[in-house]
Write a protein that holds these residues in place. Sequence first.
Motif, PDB file in Angstrom:
ATOM      1  N   ALA A  11     -11.849  -2.763 -23.790  1.00 54.86           N
ATOM      2  CA  ALA A  11     -12.568  -3.778 -25.462  1.00 54.86           C
ATOM      3  C   ALA A  11     -13.059  -4.577 -25.727  1.00 54.86           C
ATOM      4  O   ALA A  11     -13.490  -4.304 -26.973  1.00 54.86           O
ATOM      5  N   LEU A  12     -13.842  -5.345 -24.625  1.00 53.37           N
ATOM      6  CA  LEU A  12     -14.830  -6.271 -24.571  1.00 53.37           C
ATOM      7  C   LEU A  12     -16.331  -4.735 -25.565  1.00 53.37           C
ATOM      8  O   LEU A  12     -17.073  -4.919 -26.256  1.00 53.37           O
ATOM      9  N   LEU A  13     -16.343  -3.838 -24.704  1.00 51.44           N
ATOM     10  CA  LEU A  13     -17.345  -2.808 -24.971  1.00 51.44           C
ATOM     11  C   LEU A  13     -16.843  -1.937 -25.934  1.00 51.44           C
ATOM     12  O   LEU A  13     -17.557  -0.939 -26.518  1.00 51.44           O
ATOM     13  N   ASN A  14     -15.616  -2.176 -26.971  1.00 52.05           N
ATOM     14  CA  ASN A  14     -15.533  -1.365 -27.560  1.00 52.05           C
ATOM     15  C   ASN A  14     -14.813   0.112 -28.037  1.00 52.05           C
ATOM     16  O   ASN A  14     -15.316   1.228 -28.180  1.00 52.05           O
ATOM     17  N   VAL A  15     -14.573   0.557 -26.566  1.00 53.49           N
ATOM     18  CA  VAL A  15     -14.461   1.898 -26.211  1.00 53.49           C
ATOM     19  C   VAL A  15     -12.985   1.838 -26.497  1.00 53.49           C
ATOM     20  O   VAL A  15     -11.684   1.806 -26.936  1.00 53.49           O
ATOM     21  N   LYS A  16     -12.827   3.053 -27.796  1.00 50.02           N
ATOM     22  CA  LYS A  16     -12.063   3.737 -28.585  1.00 50.02           C
ATOM     23  C   LYS A  16     -11.304   5.126 -28.236  1.00 50.02           C
ATOM     24  O   LYS A  16     -12.470   6.150 -28.409  1.00 50.02           O
ATOM     25  N   GLU A  17     -10.509   5.172 -29.046  1.00 54.07           N
ATOM     26  CA  GLU A  17      -9.669   6.777 -28.917  1.00 54.07           C
ATOM     27  C   GLU A  17      -9.956   7.307 -29.885  1.00 54.07           C
ATOM     28  O   GLU A  17      -9.811   6.692 -30.915  1.00 54.07           O
ATOM     29  N   LYS A  18     -10.055   8.225 -30.469  1.00 53.89           N
ATOM     30  CA  LYS A  18     -10.466   8.683 -31.173  1.00 53.89           C
ATOM     31  C   LYS A  18      -8.677   9.778 -31.408  1.00 53.89           C
ATOM     32  O   LYS A  18      -7.957   9.954 -30.051  1.00 53.89           O
ATOM     33  N   THR A  19      -8.214   9.850 -32.789  1.00 50.59           N
ATOM     34  CA  THR A  19      -6.571  10.603 -33.220  1.00 50.59           C
ATOM     35  C   THR A  19      -6.980  12.381 -32.448  1.00 50.59           C
ATOM     36  O   THR A  19      -7.571  12.779 -32.504  1.00 50.59           O
ATOM     37  N   SER A  57      -7.040  10.435 -21.343  1.00 56.55           N
ATOM     38  CA  SER A  57      -8.073   9.449 -22.394  1.00 56.55           C
ATOM     39  C   SER A  57      -9.493   8.457 -21.974  1.00 56.55           C
ATOM     40  O   SER A  57      -9.420   9.268 -20.652  1.00 56.55           O
ATOM     41  N   LEU A  58     -10.011   8.243 -23.408  1.00 59.91           N
ATOM     42  CA  LEU A  58     -11.782   7.354 -23.026  1.00 59.91           C
ATOM     43  C   LEU A  58     -10.714   6.562 -22.027  1.00 59.91           C
ATOM     44  O   LEU A  58     -11.397   6.089 -21.110  1.00 59.91           O
ATOM     45  N   LEU A  59     -10.175   5.416 -22.336  1.00 65.96           N
ATOM     46  CA  LEU A  59      -9.837   4.571 -21.753  1.00 65.96           C
ATOM     47  C   LEU A  59      -9.440   4.788 -20.146  1.00 65.96           C
ATOM     48  O   LEU A  59      -9.985   4.316 -19.453  1.00 65.96           O
ATOM     49  N   LYS A  60      -8.700   6.064 -20.219  1.00 68.66           N
ATOM     50  CA  LYS A  60      -8.254   6.683 -18.553  1.00 68.66           C
ATOM     51  C   LYS A  60      -9.705   6.160 -18.208  1.00 68.66           C
ATOM     52  O   LYS A  60     -10.330   5.826 -17.149  1.00 68.66           O
ATOM     53  N   LYS A  61     -10.566   7.570 -18.166  1.00 74.88           N
ATOM     54  CA  LYS A  61     -12.063   7.411 -18.324  1.00 74.88           C
ATOM     55  C   LYS A  61     -12.661   5.811 -17.406  1.00 74.88           C
ATOM     56  O   LYS A  61     -13.885   6.115 -16.499  1.00 74.88           O
ATOM     57  N   PHE A  62     -13.064   5.489 -18.789  1.00 69.03           N
ATOM     58  CA  PHE A  62     -13.617   4.053 -18.463  1.00 69.03           C
ATOM     59  C   PHE A  62     -13.009   3.335 -17.097  1.00 69.03           C
ATOM     60  O   PHE A  62     -13.725   2.473 -16.571  1.00 69.03           O
ATOM     61  N   ARG A  63     -11.983   3.328 -17.083  1.00 70.87           N
ATOM     62  CA  ARG A  63     -11.274   2.545 -16.588  1.00 70.87           C
ATOM     63  C   ARG A  63     -10.875   2.880 -14.556  1.00 70.87           C
ATOM     64  O   ARG A  63     -11.300   1.768 -13.882  1.00 70.87           O
ATOM     65  N   GLU A  64     -10.881   4.463 -15.078  1.00 74.55           N
ATOM     66  CA  GLU A  64     -11.433   4.707 -13.224  1.00 74.55           C
ATOM     67  C   GLU A  64     -13.078   4.333 -12.902  1.00 74.55           C
ATOM     68  O   GLU A  64     -13.246   4.463 -11.853  1.00 74.55           O
ATOM     69  N   ALA A  65     -13.901   4.549 -13.976  1.00 72.36           N
ATOM     70  CA  ALA A  65     -15.611   4.547 -13.704  1.00 72.36           C
ATOM     71  C   ALA A  65     -15.496   3.192 -13.263  1.00 72.36           C
ATOM     72  O   ALA A  65     -16.460   2.712 -12.490  1.00 72.36           O
ATOM     73  N   SER A  66     -14.772   2.068 -14.123  1.00 67.25           N
ATOM     74  CA  SER A  66     -14.941   0.598 -13.643  1.00 67.25           C
ATOM     75  C   SER A  66     -14.510   0.219 -12.225  1.00 67.25           C
ATOM     76  O   SER A  66     -16.038  -0.053 -11.475  1.00 67.25           O
TER      77      SER A  66
END
Length: 380
Positions: free
Chosen positions: A66-74, A128-137
């Motif tokens: 959320a801080l890095l503005n990772v957003k999902e697209k519709t 989702s993009l969030l899932k990818k980001f969390r895994e990479a983190s």
Amino acid sequence: MLQTLYDYFWWERLWLPVNLTWADLEDRDGRVYAKASDLYITLPLALLFLIIRYFFELYVATPLAALLNVKEKTRLRAPLNPTLEHFYLTSGKQPKQAEVELLSRQSGLSGRQVERWFRRRRNQDRPSLLKKFREASWRFTFYLIAFIAGMAVIVDKPWFYDMRKVWEGYPIQSLIPSQYWYYMIELSFYWSLLFSIASDVKRKDFKEQIIHHVATIILISFSWFASYVRAGTLIMALHDSSDYLLESAKMFNYAGWKNTCNNIFIVFAIVFIITRLVILPFWILHCTLVYPLELYPAFFGYYFFNFMMGVLQLLHIFWAYLILRMAHKFVTGKLVEDERSDREETESSEGEEAAAGGGAKSRPLANGHPILNNNHRKND
């Protein structure tokens, strides 16, 4: 029969050089040696890693996204259609033209509507993009800590500077607590990756990922059984040296930070090529292939360990090829998307994405391997 198999499995000639037995590696005079039973703890530790990962992704990675503005697209959802859903789940996700025509007659939809339904349905199953980001983190955090810890374990050891000392006194080489915990934590982490691979983000090199994880687990375990601990610590630290760079590049890629992602990718590519295609084969593999033969005749453990090292080296060459191809396209300005990723399909030709507010193709970095994308939402 089980006892016979057990005896054959732990036959000294498989694991140890000639004229040495397990009795030579019994703890004595305050000196502790590697034992197979030490590795039992890695399985419960792997489950602990999965628990820690869950809370890390929930309370650290998600706020960071959320801080890095990772957003999902519709994403447009496929409308409920039992006929198409049954085919999707039982027969395949990408029907051939003849199957499209048959499904069109069965569902009462046009051929284009059937194809559109399958595109949307496939997109629904993509992570989702969030899932990818969390895994990479999560992986970035572990690899960075593991690399720092690994360097702390080996940087003051004489075999870090003189490879011949890796085999000094082999195999009667006592352990120190830092080596023990470095091994247990690394092996536990790779067990956790293997346990979670079915639910993690899947890429086109899914099979290569499984081979990599299995080969790594076998190598770490075998090096512990056969007292290749000094060589093992060098190999693990070498691998961790570039992995955290890749995961951080992926994080910034998902956040849309173009310049940061590109710069980290360049550093990662350089480190990867140097460590995996230069240091590993010409220093580490030379150390495990040549120096031991100066001390004792080759035995099964020697061949097996170096065979598994060869498997890893082939995987490194495969991934290095992808890196160089990405780098070439990056330099020539032709890099558009992840060649290994399972990219999201668009429907722009039919005007649907505009209506749904959708964007262009998704641009993930490959899971565990180097992929770069130059089309991001913002510059930093």
